[in-house]
Scaffold this motif. Structure first.
Motif, mmCIF file in Angstrom:
data_model
loop_
_atom_site.group_PDB
_atom_site.id
_atom_site.type_symbol
_atom_site.label_atom_id
_atom_site.label_comp_id
_atom_site.label_asym_id
_atom_site.label_seq_id
_atom_site.Cartn_x
_atom_site.Cartn_y
_atom_site.Cartn_z
ATOM 1 N N LYS A 1 76.630 -26.263 -44.484
ATOM 2 C CA LYS A 1 75.450 -27.123 -44.400
ATOM 3 C C LYS A 1 74.347 -26.521 -43.528
ATOM 4 C CE LYS A 1 78.721 -30.985 -44.473
ATOM 5 N NZ LYS A 1 79.263 -32.125 -43.685
ATOM 6 N N VAL A 2 74.619 -25.364 -42.955
ATOM 7 C CA VAL A 2 73.669 -24.745 -42.034
ATOM 8 C C VAL A 2 72.442 -24.216 -42.779
ATOM 9 C CG1 VAL A 2 73.340 -22.818 -40.430
ATOM 10 C CG2 VAL A 2 75.451 -24.158 -40.355
ATOM 11 N N LYS A 3 71.280 -24.436 -42.222
ATOM 12 C CA LYS A 3 70.024 -23.939 -42.800
ATOM 13 C C LYS A 3 69.539 -22.664 -42.121
ATOM 14 C CE LYS A 3 69.979 -27.521 -45.451
ATOM 15 N NZ LYS A 3 70.420 -27.352 -46.870
ATOM 16 N N ALA A 4 70.042 -22.381 -40.942
ATOM 17 C CA ALA A 4 69.635 -21.189 -40.199
ATOM 18 C C ALA A 4 70.281 -19.938 -40.783
ATOM 19 C CB ALA A 4 70.038 -21.344 -38.726
ATOM 20 N N GLU A 5 69.757 -18.784 -40.395
ATOM 21 C CA GLU A 5 70.390 -17.518 -40.752
ATOM 22 C C GLU A 5 71.530 -17.252 -39.773
ATOM 23 O OE1 GLU A 5 69.330 -12.766 -41.328
ATOM 24 O OE2 GLU A 5 67.716 -14.262 -41.271
ATOM 25 N N LEU A 6 72.684 -16.871 -40.304
ATOM 26 C CA LEU A 6 73.883 -16.725 -39.480
ATOM 27 C C LEU A 6 74.378 -15.286 -39.444
ATOM 28 C CD1 LEU A 6 75.955 -19.825 -40.693
ATOM 29 C CD2 LEU A 6 74.511 -19.636 -38.642
ATOM 30 N N TYR A 7 74.919 -14.931 -38.285
ATOM 31 C CA TYR A 7 75.628 -13.650 -38.138
ATOM 32 C C TYR A 7 76.976 -13.923 -37.485
ATOM 33 C CZ TYR A 7 77.120 -9.120 -36.396
ATOM 34 O OH TYR A 7 77.861 -7.995 -36.127
ATOM 35 N N TYR A 8 78.035 -13.427 -38.135
ATOM 36 C CA TYR A 8 79.377 -13.534 -37.574
ATOM 37 C C TYR A 8 79.957 -12.124 -37.457
ATOM 38 C CZ TYR A 8 79.271 -18.568 -38.345
ATOM 39 O OH TYR A 8 78.938 -19.898 -38.297
ATOM 40 N N GLY A 9 80.195 -11.717 -36.219
ATOM 41 C CA GLY A 9 80.813 -10.423 -35.977
ATOM 42 C C GLY A 9 82.233 -10.623 -35.452
ATOM 43 N N PHE A 10 83.192 -9.992 -36.096
ATOM 44 C CA PHE A 10 84.596 -10.153 -35.726
ATOM 45 C C PHE A 10 85.208 -8.823 -35.320
ATOM 46 C CE2 PHE A 10 83.756 -13.668 -38.662
ATOM 47 C CZ PHE A 10 84.290 -14.744 -37.957
ATOM 48 N N ALA A 11 86.260 -8.924 -34.518
ATOM 49 C CA ALA A 11 87.029 -7.741 -34.159
ATOM 50 C C ALA A 11 88.036 -7.439 -35.265
ATOM 51 C CB ALA A 11 87.760 -7.960 -32.839
ATOM 52 N N GLU A 12 88.339 -6.168 -35.450
ATOM 53 C CA GLU A 12 89.314 -5.788 -36.472
ATOM 54 C C GLU A 12 90.707 -6.312 -36.123
ATOM 55 O OE1 GLU A 12 90.924 -1.850 -38.906
ATOM 56 O OE2 GLU A 12 89.764 -1.593 -37.064
ATOM 57 N N HIS A 13 91.024 -6.315 -34.846
ATOM 58 C CA HIS A 13 92.343 -6.748 -34.396
ATOM 59 C C HIS A 13 92.179 -7.978 -33.499
ATOM 60 C CE1 HIS A 13 93.731 -2.917 -35.957
ATOM 61 N NE2 HIS A 13 92.819 -2.302 -35.200
ATOM 62 N N ASP A 14 92.386 -9.157 -34.086
ATOM 63 C CA ASP A 14 92.168 -10.397 -33.343
ATOM 64 C C ASP A 14 92.994 -11.511 -33.976
ATOM 65 O OD1 ASP A 14 91.276 -12.549 -31.910
ATOM 66 O OD2 ASP A 14 89.144 -12.181 -32.236
ATOM 67 N N ASN A 15 94.042 -11.919 -33.306
ATOM 68 C CA ASN A 15 94.890 -12.984 -33.834
ATOM 69 C C ASN A 15 94.158 -14.314 -33.938
ATOM 70 O OD1 ASN A 15 97.111 -11.264 -34.015
ATOM 71 N ND2 ASN A 15 97.833 -11.757 -31.950
ATOM 72 N N ALA A 16 93.082 -14.470 -33.177
ATOM 73 C CA ALA A 16 92.316 -15.714 -33.206
ATOM 74 C C ALA A 16 91.389 -15.798 -34.406
ATOM 75 C CB ALA A 16 91.506 -15.855 -31.916
ATOM 76 N N ALA A 17 91.189 -14.691 -35.103
ATOM 77 C CA ALA A 17 90.325 -14.665 -36.292
ATOM 78 C C ALA A 17 90.926 -13.705 -37.311
ATOM 79 C CB ALA A 17 88.908 -14.260 -35.917
ATOM 80 N N PRO A 18 92.010 -14.112 -37.963
ATOM 81 C CA PRO A 18 92.664 -13.243 -38.943
ATOM 82 C C PRO A 18 91.811 -13.076 -40.198
ATOM 83 C CG PRO A 18 93.681 -15.413 -38.920
ATOM 84 C CD PRO A 18 92.717 -15.392 -37.776
ATOM 85 N N PRO A 19 92.118 -12.074 -41.014
ATOM 86 C CA PRO A 19 91.308 -11.793 -42.209
ATOM 87 C C PRO A 19 91.125 -12.982 -43.138
ATOM 88 C CG PRO A 19 92.806 -9.984 -41.773
ATOM 89 C CD PRO A 19 93.179 -11.059 -40.816
ATOM 90 N N GLU A 20 92.158 -13.818 -43.281
ATOM 91 C CA GLU A 20 92.029 -14.951 -44.201
ATOM 92 C C GLU A 20 90.998 -15.971 -43.723
ATOM 93 O OE1 GLU A 20 95.903 -15.589 -41.795
ATOM 94 O OE2 GLU A 20 94.800 -13.926 -42.739
ATOM 95 N N VAL A 21 90.850 -16.118 -42.407
ATOM 96 C CA VAL A 21 89.832 -17.017 -41.863
ATOM 97 C C VAL A 21 88.437 -16.453 -42.119
ATOM 98 C CG1 VAL A 21 88.820 -17.882 -39.711
ATOM 99 C CG2 VAL A 21 91.278 -18.087 -40.106
ATOM 100 N N ILE A 22 88.275 -15.171 -41.883
ATOM 101 C CA ILE A 22 86.981 -14.529 -42.128
ATOM 102 C C ILE A 22 86.597 -14.659 -43.599
ATOM 103 C CG2 ILE A 22 85.720 -12.346 -42.032
ATOM 104 C CD1 ILE A 22 87.613 -11.540 -39.723
ATOM 105 N N ALA A 23 87.562 -14.454 -44.480
ATOM 106 C CA ALA A 23 87.302 -14.559 -45.920
ATOM 107 C C ALA A 23 86.911 -15.986 -46.304
ATOM 108 C CB ALA A 23 88.544 -14.126 -46.700
ATOM 109 N N GLN A 24 87.561 -16.973 -45.709
ATOM 110 C CA GLN A 24 87.245 -18.360 -46.022
ATOM 111 C C GLN A 24 85.831 -18.729 -45.573
ATOM 112 O OE1 GLN A 24 90.171 -21.181 -44.679
ATOM 113 N NE2 GLN A 24 89.023 -22.957 -45.386
#
Length: 244
Positions: free
Chosen positions: A168-191
């Motif tokens: 629902k966000v109208k702003a421009e977004l940037y999400y930068g993730f670490a390659e190795h991070d249990n708090a943000a696994p690949p499936e979460v990034i993909a979702q």
């Protein structure tokens, strides 16, 4: 540089914040800097100064103020301290509180002569990832760009989970993730990426190679200089384009 520690009035009480901007005549777009889990410390003040030097009015609020003055000596961190950090995170991860505090920061900035009226930018690290998402969705008329670095709890079972608002966000977004991070696994990034794509949200998602959670912080063991400087460039390009 002009810098000052202030108290911002909220519905709950007085919230301490660090404010910094160029020390010369002019008005500067506001950037709200959401702290990470270890909270307010000189390392974050220096990062706020780095942003301000590029021509911004930066507000770094102490989001733990509801539970008192919380400061951690990170070099001495061990399991007992980590338990306290986790308890603070649980207290802070409340959408209603963050939106209330963000509204207070916006109101404060609007009353400052150095802060320019109009578009606002957001940046949040670690637990700040949900915060920038909630605030960007809730304040669409003011927030024009928002950035999250290795945001945590971006997908969970709660109604307030960031993934329920990101589309629902109208702003421009940037999400930068670490390659190795249990708090943000690949499936979460993909979702998250899929939600933004399907909703038509303007976004950029990156996974920085050979990095771990915390790679932007120069005083942390995970610090990755090349990745950190890349992120700074992305942020400054984003804010130059959307706030000035």
């Amino acid at each position: 540089m002009f810098e000052q520690e202030v108290l911002i009035s909220t519905h709950h009480g007085k919230m301490p914040a660090f404010v910094v901007c160029p020390h010369k005549d002019g008005q500067w777009p506001t950037v709200i800097f959401y702290m990470d889990a270890p909270g307010i410390r000189p390392e974050l003040w220096n990062m706020a100064r780095k942003i301000a030097k590029q021509g911004y009015f930066v507000v770094l609020p102490d989001l733990y103020y509801r539970i008192g003055t919380v400061r951690f000596d990170l070099p001495r961190r061990e399991e007992t301290m980590s338990q306290v950090v986790r308890a603070c995170i649980s207290h802070a991860m409340n959408r209603a509180q963050i939106l209330d505090d963000t509204g207070a920061v916006i109101g404060f900035a609007d009353g400052q002569g150095q802060a320019k009226d109009g578009p606002i930018g957001l940046v949040g690290y670690c637990m700040g990832g949900p915060f920038i998402t909630w605030a960007a969705e809730h304040f669409p008329d003011r927030v024009k760009s928002a950035a999250s670095l290795y945001g945590v709890r971006m997908v969970n079972e709660l109604e307030q989970s960031p993934h329920n608002f990101i589309g629902k966000v109208k702003a421009e977004l940037y999400y930068g993730f670490a390659e190795h991070d249990n708090a943000a696994p690949p499936e979460v990034i993909a979702q998250l990426t899929k939600i933004m794509e399907e909703a038509g949200v303007k976004h950029r998602v990156e996974v920085l190679p050979e990095t771990r959670h915390g790679f932007c912080f120069p005083e942390r063991g995970a610090y990755a200089p090349a990745a950190s400087e890349h992120v700074w460039k992305v942020l400054f390009d984003l804010w130059e384009r959307t706030l000035k």
